[in-house]
Write a protein that holds these residues in place. Structure first.
Motif, PDB file in Angstrom:
ATOM      1  N   THR A  74       0.828  -1.204   0.000  1.00 41.66           N
ATOM      2  CA  THR A  74       0.000   0.000   0.000  1.00 41.66           C
ATOM      3  C   THR A  74       0.860   1.251   0.000  1.00 41.66           C
ATOM      4  OG1 THR A  74      -1.861  -1.073   1.117  1.00 41.66           O
ATOM      5  CG2 THR A  74      -1.707   1.320   1.317  1.00 41.66           C
ATOM      6  N   GLY A  75       1.897   1.271   0.850  1.00 44.40           N
ATOM      7  CA  GLY A  75       2.767   2.432   0.920  1.00 44.40           C
ATOM      8  C   GLY A  75       3.475   2.712  -0.388  1.00 44.40           C
ATOM      9  N   LEU A  76       3.914   1.647  -1.073  1.00 42.80           N
ATOM     10  CA  LEU A  76       4.620   1.824  -2.338  1.00 42.80           C
ATOM     11  C   LEU A  76       3.656   2.269  -3.442  1.00 42.80           C
ATOM     12  CD1 LEU A  76       7.311   1.609  -3.798  1.00 42.80           C
ATOM     13  CD2 LEU A  76       6.844  -0.824  -4.191  1.00 42.80           C
ATOM     14  N   ALA A  77       2.479   1.652  -3.510  1.00 43.66           N
ATOM     15  CA  ALA A  77       1.518   1.989  -4.567  1.00 43.66           C
ATOM     16  C   ALA A  77       1.011   3.411  -4.432  1.00 43.66           C
ATOM     17  CB  ALA A  77       0.348   1.014  -4.536  1.00 43.66           C
ATOM     18  N   SER A  78       0.900   3.914  -3.198  1.00 44.76           N
ATOM     19  CA  SER A  78       0.322   5.238  -2.974  1.00 44.76           C
ATOM     20  C   SER A  78       1.358   6.349  -2.913  1.00 44.76           C
ATOM     21  CB  SER A  78      -0.501   5.235  -1.678  1.00 44.76           C
ATOM     22  OG  SER A  78       0.323   4.926  -0.562  1.00 44.76           O
ATOM     23  N   ASP A  79       2.646   6.017  -2.955  1.00 45.38           N
ATOM     24  CA  ASP A  79       3.680   7.051  -2.926  1.00 45.38           C
ATOM     25  C   ASP A  79       3.525   7.959  -4.144  1.00 45.38           C
ATOM     26  OD1 ASP A  79       6.577   7.700  -1.635  1.00 45.38           O
ATOM     27  OD2 ASP A  79       6.653   7.917  -3.821  1.00 45.38           O
ATOM     28  N   ALA A  80       3.533   9.264  -3.923  1.00 49.45           N
ATOM     29  CA  ALA A  80       3.279  10.217  -5.011  1.00 49.45           C
ATOM     30  C   ALA A  80       4.297  10.077  -6.131  1.00 49.45           C
ATOM     31  CB  ALA A  80       3.274  11.641  -4.459  1.00 49.45           C
ATOM     32  N   ARG A  81       5.553   9.799  -5.783  1.00 46.89           N
ATOM     33  CA  ARG A  81       6.582   9.644  -6.808  1.00 46.89           C
ATOM     34  C   ARG A  81       6.322   8.418  -7.671  1.00 46.89           C
ATOM     35  NH1 ARG A  81      11.052   9.916  -2.173  1.00 46.89           N
ATOM     36  NH2 ARG A  81       9.297   8.797  -1.245  1.00 46.89           N
ATOM     37  N   VAL A  82       5.906   7.339  -7.050  1.00 45.79           N
ATOM     38  CA  VAL A  82       5.630   6.115  -7.793  1.00 45.79           C
ATOM     39  C   VAL A  82       4.422   6.308  -8.698  1.00 45.79           C
ATOM     40  CG1 VAL A  82       5.007   3.675  -7.591  1.00 45.79           C
ATOM     41  CG2 VAL A  82       6.679   4.669  -6.025  1.00 45.79           C
ATOM     42  N   ARG A  83       3.380   6.905  -8.166  1.00 40.65           N
ATOM     43  CA  ARG A  83       2.159   7.113  -8.959  1.00 40.65           C
ATOM     44  C   ARG A  83       2.427   7.997 -10.166  1.00 40.65           C
ATOM     45  NH1 ARG A  83      -1.975   9.355  -4.733  1.00 40.65           N
ATOM     46  NH2 ARG A  83      -3.284   9.530  -6.614  1.00 40.65           N
ATOM     47  N   GLU A  84       3.290   8.988 -10.009  1.00 41.32           N
ATOM     48  CA  GLU A  84       3.531   9.924 -11.104  1.00 41.32           C
ATOM     49  C   GLU A  84       4.559   9.411 -12.110  1.00 41.32           C
ATOM     50  OE1 GLU A  84       5.206  14.491 -11.842  1.00 41.32           O
ATOM     51  OE2 GLU A  84       4.871  13.748  -9.804  1.00 41.32           O
ATOM     52  N   ARG A  85       5.641   8.791 -11.615  1.00 41.85           N
ATOM     53  CA  ARG A  85       6.768   8.482 -12.498  1.00 41.85           C
ATOM     54  C   ARG A  85       6.893   6.993 -12.827  1.00 41.85           C
ATOM     55  NH1 ARG A  85      11.973  10.276 -10.291  1.00 41.85           N
ATOM     56  NH2 ARG A  85      12.608  10.367 -12.487  1.00 41.85           N
ATOM     57  N   TRP A  86       6.358   6.134 -11.980  1.00 46.55           N
ATOM     58  CA  TRP A  86       6.393   4.690 -12.221  1.00 46.55           C
ATOM     59  C   TRP A  86       4.976   4.126 -12.139  1.00 46.55           C
ATOM     60  CZ3 TRP A  86      10.082   7.193  -9.230  1.00 46.55           C
ATOM     61  CH2 TRP A  86      11.410   7.099  -9.663  1.00 46.55           C
ATOM     62  N   PRO A  87       4.041   4.635 -12.937  1.00 47.48           N
ATOM     63  CA  PRO A  87       2.635   4.192 -12.817  1.00 47.48           C
ATOM     64  C   PRO A  87       2.438   2.710 -13.106  1.00 47.48           C
ATOM     65  CG  PRO A  87       2.957   5.489 -14.828  1.00 47.48           C
ATOM     66  CD  PRO A  87       4.211   5.642 -14.009  1.00 47.48           C
ATOM     67  N   LEU A  88       3.348   2.111 -13.875  1.00 46.19           N
ATOM     68  CA  LEU A  88       3.251   0.670 -14.113  1.00 46.19           C
ATOM     69  C   LEU A  88       3.328  -0.088 -12.791  1.00 46.19           C
ATOM     70  CD1 LEU A  88       3.246  -1.781 -16.037  1.00 46.19           C
ATOM     71  CD2 LEU A  88       5.730  -1.582 -16.139  1.00 46.19           C
ATOM     72  N   LEU A  89       4.238   0.317 -11.924  1.00 42.08           N
ATOM     73  CA  LEU A  89       4.405  -0.351 -10.636  1.00 42.08           C
ATOM     74  C   LEU A  89       3.204  -0.119  -9.735  1.00 42.08           C
ATOM     75  CD1 LEU A  89       6.065  -1.918  -8.588  1.00 42.08           C
ATOM     76  CD2 LEU A  89       7.300   0.184  -8.042  1.00 42.08           C
ATOM     77  N   SER A  90       2.728   1.111  -9.687  1.00 44.55           N
ATOM     78  CA  SER A  90       1.570   1.406  -8.850  1.00 44.55           C
ATOM     79  C   SER A  90       0.356   0.604  -9.304  1.00 44.55           C
ATOM     80  CB  SER A  90       1.261   2.907  -8.902  1.00 44.55           C
ATOM     81  OG  SER A  90       0.164   3.226  -8.068  1.00 44.55           O
ATOM     82  N   SER A  91       0.131   0.540 -10.616  1.00 47.50           N
ATOM     83  CA  SER A  91      -1.020  -0.213 -11.142  1.00 47.50           C
ATOM     84  C   SER A  91      -0.913  -1.694 -10.817  1.00 47.50           C
ATOM     85  CB  SER A  91      -1.116  -0.020 -12.658  1.00 47.50           C
ATOM     86  OG  SER A  91      -1.350   1.326 -12.985  1.00 47.50           O
ATOM     87  N   ALA A  92       0.301  -2.253 -10.948  1.00 46.45           N
ATOM     88  CA  ALA A  92       0.485  -3.676 -10.659  1.00 46.45           C
ATOM     89  C   ALA A  92       0.218  -3.984  -9.194  1.00 46.45           C
ATOM     90  CB  ALA A  92       1.897  -4.099 -11.049  1.00 46.45           C
ATOM     91  N   LEU A  93       0.692  -3.122  -8.310  1.00 49.21           N
ATOM     92  CA  LEU A  93       0.476  -3.336  -6.880  1.00 49.21           C
ATOM     93  C   LEU A  93      -1.005  -3.285  -6.529  1.00 49.21           C
ATOM     94  CD1 LEU A  93       3.449  -1.214  -5.578  1.00 49.21           C
ATOM     95  CD2 LEU A  93       3.053  -3.603  -4.949  1.00 49.21           C
ATOM     96  N   LEU A  94      -1.720  -2.326  -7.099  1.00 48.11           N
ATOM     97  CA  LEU A  94      -3.142  -2.187  -6.794  1.00 48.11           C
ATOM     98  C   LEU A  94      -3.975  -3.312  -7.386  1.00 48.11           C
ATOM     99  CD1 LEU A  94      -3.523   1.662  -7.236  1.00 48.11           C
ATOM    100  CD2 LEU A  94      -3.483   0.376  -5.095  1.00 48.11           C
ATOM    101  N   ALA A  95      -3.409  -4.022  -8.374  1.00 47.37           N
ATOM    102  CA  ALA A  95      -4.120  -5.162  -8.961  1.00 47.37           C
ATOM    103  C   ALA A  95      -3.965  -6.423  -8.124  1.00 47.37           C
ATOM    104  CB  ALA A  95      -3.605  -5.433 -10.377  1.00 47.37           C
ATOM    105  N   GLY A  96      -3.082  -6.400  -7.125  1.00 48.93           N
ATOM    106  CA  GLY A  96      -2.784  -7.593  -6.352  1.00 48.93           C
ATOM    107  C   GLY A  96      -3.531  -7.652  -5.030  1.00 48.93           C
ATOM    108  N   ALA A  97      -4.149  -8.766  -4.749  1.00 48.93           N
ATOM    109  CA  ALA A  97      -4.754  -9.069  -3.444  1.00 48.93           C
ATOM    110  C   ALA A  97      -5.826  -8.044  -3.054  1.00 48.93           C
ATOM    111  CB  ALA A  97      -3.679  -9.173  -2.369  1.00 48.93           C
ATOM    112  N   THR A  98      -6.066  -7.931  -1.741  1.00 50.72           N
ATOM    113  CA  THR A  98      -7.057  -7.004  -1.209  1.00 50.72           C
ATOM    114  C   THR A  98      -6.338  -5.869  -0.487  1.00 50.72           C
ATOM    115  OG1 THR A  98      -7.181  -8.167   0.904  1.00 50.72           O
ATOM    116  CG2 THR A  98      -8.679  -8.907  -0.844  1.00 50.72           C
TER     117      THR A  98
END
Length: 331
Positions: A74-98
């Motif tokens: 959750t912390g990694l997916a919601s980090d503003a830097r990740v969401r803006e610059r590495w959206p592939l990673l944020s999207s993958a994390l949010l697709a996993g589990a609950t």
């Protein structure tokens, strides 16, 4: 659950040479505890690392990012830097589990998930991963979720992580510390093994080796897309997933990175497809050709035959959407 010794680790220096094959590191515990309940994992000692100072996300060198092993999903997916610059990673994390699991699951633990193969979890069934030499029940059994690439006659299980697929596409590197204190780095792509004759070995980690964190290089240009095809819209592992970063200039592929999930024993970097697309026109015809090149050696085992055309369609759809988005964003 079998009895075990418990030790809380206050600093990485407390991890000694005895942290070997009969010890396991405990962080979020979202996978390990389940495996212990089923007596699939039976460590003699649990080393609780959850209080180590490894839960930070920091700016790295040359526009990169350093992610501690205890950073939650959750912390990694919601980090503003990740969401803006590495959206592939944020999207993958949010697709996993609950959301509840993402709140507990850690970066290092996510990389080290064991397979979700039915036969691996059922101790009454044969499984070479759980007990080498027993045989693989999935080969002639219920294998709908199993591998179509890189499998062997010893094991056709798949790696379940969504996050790892994105990290492979992003050329992330993992930082490791051995029990003797020495450290090394390697690409996330090289962390996991194909089964070969030793399917019980999921990774190249040595006994007692700890993941300290993951380093993301500066994000590549282009459109980032992660698409996960699964049986239901939440809390389900991928039948096929694709993480892709496509940059199109003047109608041609300038750069492309592709990784598959749900199709192999490890996140599958589609380098043949990447090579086939480099410098080519960003057309559906070329996307189909690249998918066919990558999947030429794919093999189904009956119940999972559908995964081959599914992987082809998913890759083509992701590339098509990425190319269209790139063109629309070009002035």
């Amino acid at each position: 659950m079998k009895p075990f010794d418990y030790q809380r680790i206050g600093a990485v220096e407390e991890i000694d040479a005895d942290a070997g094959e009969r010890s396991s590191f405990l962080a979020g515990g979202t996978n390990l505890v389940d495996l212990m309940k089923h007596e699939i994992e039976t460590p003699e000692r649990l080393l609780d690392i959850s209080r180590l100072e490894l839960a930070q996300i920091e700016d790295g060198d040359q526009g990169g990012l350093r992610v501690g092993t205890l950073v939650t999903n959750t912390g990694l997916a919601s980090d503003a830097r990740v969401r803006e610059r590495w959206p592939l990673l944020s999207s993958a994390l949010l697709a996993g589990a609950t959301a509840q699991l993402r709140n507990r699951a850690t970066t290092g633990g996510n990389l080290l998930q064991r397979t979700r193969c039915y036969y691996f979890y059922d101790t009454a069934r044969p499984c070479n991963k759980r007990e080498p030499g027993e045989g693989c029940g999935a080969l002639a059994g219920h294998n709908r979720i199993h591998a179509i690439l890189g499998a062997s006659e010893q094991c056709i299980a798949t790696h379940p992580s969504d996050m790892a697929v994105a990290m492979v596409a992003l050329d992330a590197r993992v930082r490791l510390r051995a029990a003797d204190g020495s450290q090394r780095e390697l690409p996330v792509e090289e962390l996991h093994r194909l089964p070969g004759d030793h399917p019980e070995r999921d990774t190249v980690l040595q006994p007692g080796e700890l993941i300290l964190g993951v380093d993301l290089p500066a994000p590549p240009p282009g459109r980032h897309i992660y698409r996960k095809v699964r049986d239901r819209s939440s809390y389900a592992f991928a039948l096929v997933s694709v993480g892709a970063i496509l940059h199109v200039a003047d109608g041609k592929v300038g750069s492309v990175r592709i990784a598959f999930g749900g199709v192999a024993h490890k996140p599958w970097r589609a380098r043949k497809a990447e090579q086939a697309l480099q410098g080519q026109a960003a057309t559906e015809e070329n996307f189909l050709k690249a998918a066919d090149v990558e999947l030429a050696d794919a093999r189904g085992y009956g119940g999972n035959d559908f995964k081959i055309p599914l992987a082809r369609r998913t890759l083509v759809a992701v590339l098509r959407d990425a190319a269209r988005a790139t063109e629309e964003s070009t002035p």
